[in-house]
Design a protein around this motif. Structure first.
Motif, PDB file in Angstrom:
ATOM      1  N   ARG A 107       0.868  -1.173   0.000  1.00 41.33           N
ATOM      2  CA  ARG A 107       0.000   0.000   0.000  1.00 41.33           C
ATOM      3  C   ARG A 107       0.908   1.226   0.000  1.00 41.33           C
ATOM      4  N   ARG A 108       0.332   2.410  -0.083  1.00 46.82           N
ATOM      5  CA  ARG A 108       1.124   3.626  -0.211  1.00 46.82           C
ATOM      6  C   ARG A 108       2.112   3.748   0.959  1.00 46.82           C
ATOM      7  N   GLY A 109       3.388   3.781   0.635  1.00 46.45           N
ATOM      8  CA  GLY A 109       4.411   4.001   1.647  1.00 46.45           C
ATOM      9  C   GLY A 109       4.788   2.787   2.469  1.00 46.45           C
ATOM     10  N   GLU A 110       4.300   1.595   2.097  1.00 50.21           N
ATOM     11  CA  GLU A 110       4.582   0.412   2.923  1.00 50.21           C
ATOM     12  C   GLU A 110       4.460  -0.864   2.102  1.00 50.21           C
ATOM     13  N   VAL A 111       5.376  -1.794   2.360  1.00 48.45           N
ATOM     14  CA  VAL A 111       5.312  -3.139   1.784  1.00 48.45           C
ATOM     15  C   VAL A 111       5.466  -4.136   2.920  1.00 48.45           C
ATOM     16  N   ARG A 112       4.592  -5.130   2.958  1.00 44.19           N
ATOM     17  CA  ARG A 112       4.690  -6.189   3.967  1.00 44.19           C
ATOM     18  C   ARG A 112       4.983  -7.523   3.280  1.00 44.19           C
ATOM     19  N   ILE A 113       5.949  -8.242   3.828  1.00 45.73           N
ATOM     20  CA  ILE A 113       6.303  -9.547   3.290  1.00 45.73           C
ATOM     21  C   ILE A 113       5.308 -10.583   3.816  1.00 45.73           C
ATOM     22  N   ARG A 114       4.661 -11.314   2.901  1.00 53.05           N
ATOM     23  CA  ARG A 114       3.693 -12.338   3.295  1.00 53.05           C
ATOM     24  C   ARG A 114       4.210 -13.747   3.034  1.00 53.05           C
ATOM     25  N   ASP A 115       5.015 -13.903   2.022  1.00 55.97           N
ATOM     26  CA  ASP A 115       5.488 -15.238   1.635  1.00 55.97           C
ATOM     27  C   ASP A 115       6.946 -15.123   1.194  1.00 55.97           C
ATOM     28  N   ARG A 116       7.851 -15.347   2.134  1.00 51.92           N
ATOM     29  CA  ARG A 116       9.279 -15.202   1.829  1.00 51.92           C
ATOM     30  C   ARG A 116       9.736 -16.240   0.800  1.00 51.92           C
ATOM     31  N   SER A 117       9.225 -17.465   0.909  1.00 50.29           N
ATOM     32  CA  SER A 117       9.631 -18.500  -0.040  1.00 50.29           C
ATOM     33  C   SER A 117       9.194 -18.139  -1.461  1.00 50.29           C
ATOM     34  N   GLY A 118       8.045 -17.487  -1.581  1.00 49.79           N
ATOM     35  CA  GLY A 118       7.591 -17.032  -2.888  1.00 49.79           C
ATOM     36  C   GLY A 118       8.508 -15.955  -3.452  1.00 49.79           C
ATOM     37  N   LEU A 119       8.955 -15.046  -2.597  1.00 46.51           N
ATOM     38  CA  LEU A 119       9.899 -14.023  -3.037  1.00 46.51           C
ATOM     39  C   LEU A 119      11.221 -14.646  -3.475  1.00 46.51           C
ATOM     40  N   LEU A 120      11.656 -15.671  -2.746  1.00 42.84           N
ATOM     41  CA  LEU A 120      12.890 -16.365  -3.122  1.00 42.84           C
ATOM     42  C   LEU A 120      12.776 -16.948  -4.527  1.00 42.84           C
ATOM     43  N   ALA A 121      11.621 -17.530  -4.817  1.00 48.15           N
ATOM     44  CA  ALA A 121      11.409 -18.081  -6.154  1.00 48.15           C
ATOM     45  C   ALA A 121      11.412 -16.972  -7.206  1.00 48.15           C
ATOM     46  N   SER A 122      10.782 -15.838  -6.885  1.00 40.94           N
ATOM     47  CA  SER A 122      10.739 -14.718  -7.827  1.00 40.94           C
ATOM     48  C   SER A 122      12.112 -14.097  -8.039  1.00 40.94           C
ATOM     49  N   ALA A 123      12.962 -14.140  -7.004  1.00 40.85           N
ATOM     50  CA  ALA A 123      14.314 -13.590  -7.134  1.00 40.85           C
ATOM     51  C   ALA A 123      15.146 -14.390  -8.131  1.00 40.85           C
ATOM     52  N   ASN A 124      14.773 -15.656  -8.349  1.00 39.58           N
ATOM     53  CA  ASN A 124      15.360 -16.473  -9.419  1.00 39.58           C
ATOM     54  C   ASN A 124      16.887 -16.560  -9.318  1.00 39.58           C
ATOM     55  N   GLY A 125      17.383 -16.783  -8.103  1.00 40.65           N
ATOM     56  CA  GLY A 125      18.815 -16.967  -7.914  1.00 40.65           C
ATOM     57  C   GLY A 125      19.613 -15.698  -7.695  1.00 40.65           C
ATOM     58  N   THR A 126      18.961 -14.524  -7.741  1.00 47.02           N
ATOM     59  CA  THR A 126      19.697 -13.272  -7.546  1.00 47.02           C
ATOM     60  C   THR A 126      19.993 -12.998  -6.078  1.00 47.02           C
ATOM     61  N   TYR A 127      19.281 -13.663  -5.195  1.00 47.32           N
ATOM     62  CA  TYR A 127      19.494 -13.491  -3.751  1.00 47.32           C
ATOM     63  C   TYR A 127      20.187 -14.725  -3.190  1.00 47.32           C
ATOM     64  N   GLY A 128      21.116 -14.506  -2.265  1.00 47.07           N
ATOM     65  CA  GLY A 128      21.643 -15.642  -1.518  1.00 47.07           C
ATOM     66  C   GLY A 128      23.146 -15.761  -1.412  1.00 47.07           C
ATOM     67  N   GLN A 129      23.884 -15.455  -2.495  1.00 54.40           N
ATOM     68  CA  GLN A 129      25.325 -15.681  -2.425  1.00 54.40           C
ATOM     69  C   GLN A 129      26.030 -14.733  -1.454  1.00 54.40           C
ATOM     70  N   PRO A 130      25.795 -13.419  -1.501  1.00 54.75           N
ATOM     71  CA  PRO A 130      26.426 -12.555  -0.508  1.00 54.75           C
ATOM     72  C   PRO A 130      26.022 -12.925   0.924  1.00 54.75           C
ATOM     73  N   GLU A 131      24.756 -13.306   1.102  1.00 56.77           N
ATOM     74  CA  GLU A 131      24.294 -13.691   2.441  1.00 56.77           C
ATOM     75  C   GLU A 131      25.017 -14.944   2.917  1.00 56.77           C
ATOM     76  N   ALA A 132      25.259 -15.889   2.011  1.00 58.00           N
ATOM     77  CA  ALA A 132      26.023 -17.094   2.366  1.00 58.00           C
ATOM     78  C   ALA A 132      27.460 -16.738   2.717  1.00 58.00           C
ATOM     79  N   ASP A 133      28.021 -15.752   2.021  1.00 58.52           N
ATOM     80  CA  ASP A 133      29.387 -15.333   2.327  1.00 58.52           C
ATOM     81  C   ASP A 133      29.465 -14.638   3.684  1.00 58.52           C
ATOM     82  N   TYR A 134      28.409 -13.900   4.060  1.00 57.44           N
ATOM     83  CA  TYR A 134      28.388 -13.299   5.398  1.00 57.44           C
ATOM     84  C   TYR A 134      28.445 -14.392   6.464  1.00 57.44           C
ATOM     85  N   VAL A 135      27.650 -15.431   6.267  1.00 57.49           N
ATOM     86  CA  VAL A 135      27.640 -16.546   7.220  1.00 57.49           C
ATOM     87  C   VAL A 135      29.025 -17.184   7.295  1.00 57.49           C
TER      88      VAL A 135
END
Length: 243
Positions: free
Chosen positions: A202-230
């Motif tokens: 909605r105006r000025g706000e986004v709420r995450i409802r399904d993180r696994s769905g976002l992961l699928a939509s990211a299509n591999g663009t998310y994850g490698q830097p986060e794995a390197d942080y770990v």
């Protein structure tokens, strides 16, 4: 791994300091509020203060030829002033508060003195600088090669890593700046993700409802830097109150 003696801090780096290194910084750490659009670093300017974020998000933004785009995110997992760890005294890019929060700030001079007095402090913070460099390089790759929906999903996942309750307060105009895109495209991208049930926008706000769905939509663009942080520092969400 976090140090249990440092559990009064939410910042992921302060949590991980050994007692001797924390003792070098602690007398100079001052709590402060991070207000929206507050400037944390100015491009090509001397760094006089650095910030260990407790919550909220800072955006590192590159500008050239009248154009601008976000190149890195900094949240409770990190700090500003990475150039000081590398022996430089000025910032390459602007950094400002994207989502309000709180931090501990420290002057550049006592920080540099602490680095000089402790090789273990510098080593830990160099690991963070390496992670930040990895994040920046992946952002450059993804901004050049990924489509807007993938970039938007990745960005929301990165914010979700750094906020409470999956709630990101941001306007479409600001989000377009972060992604180096046009506002109408961002609006359409949000509508697509919302139509799939992954977010609520909605105006000025986004709420995450399904993180696994976002992961699928990211299509591999998310994850490698986060794995390197770990790999370099430990679980990105192991800070108190965020696990």
């Amino acid at each position: 791994m976090t140090n249990p003696k440092n559990n009064s801090y939410k910042n992921g780096l302060l949590c991980r300091l050994n007692p001797d290194d924390l003792a070098l910084l602690q007398p100079h750490l001052e709590p402060c509020a991070l207000n929206l659009r507050m400037n944390l670093e100015q491009a090509a300017s001397e760094i006089t203060t650095m910030y260990f974020l407790e919550d909220g998000i800072g955006s590192v933004v590159a500008r050239t030829l009248g154009r601008e785009a976000e190149v890195a995110l900094i949240g409770f997992e990190g700090m500003t002033g990475a150039a000081l760890v590398m022996g430089a005294d000025y910032a390459a890019h602007e950094c400002f508060v994207q989502l309000p929060g709180n931090a501990f700030r420290i002057g550049a001079e006592p920080f540099k003195a602490a680095l000089s007095n402790s090789p273990t402090l510098r080593l830990l913070l160099l690991r963070y600088v390496q992670y930040l460099n990895i994040q920046t390089s992946y952002t450059a790759l993804i901004n050049a090669r990924a489509n807007l929906e993938e970039r938007l999903a990745r960005w929301l996942l990165m914010c979700d890593d750094r906020v409470h309750g999956g709630r990101v307060v941001i306007t479409h105009e600001f989000l377009a700046l972060m992604l180096g895109s046009r506002r109408p495209g961002v609006t359409v991208g949000l509508q697509v993700l919302e139509g799939r049930g992954f977010i609520y926008s909605r105006r000025g706000e986004v709420r995450i409802r399904d993180r696994s769905g976002l992961l699928a939509s990211a299509n591999g663009t998310y994850g490698q830097p986060e794995a390197d942080y770990v790999r370099l520092l430990g679980d990105i969400r192991s800070s108190p109150d965020l696990t």
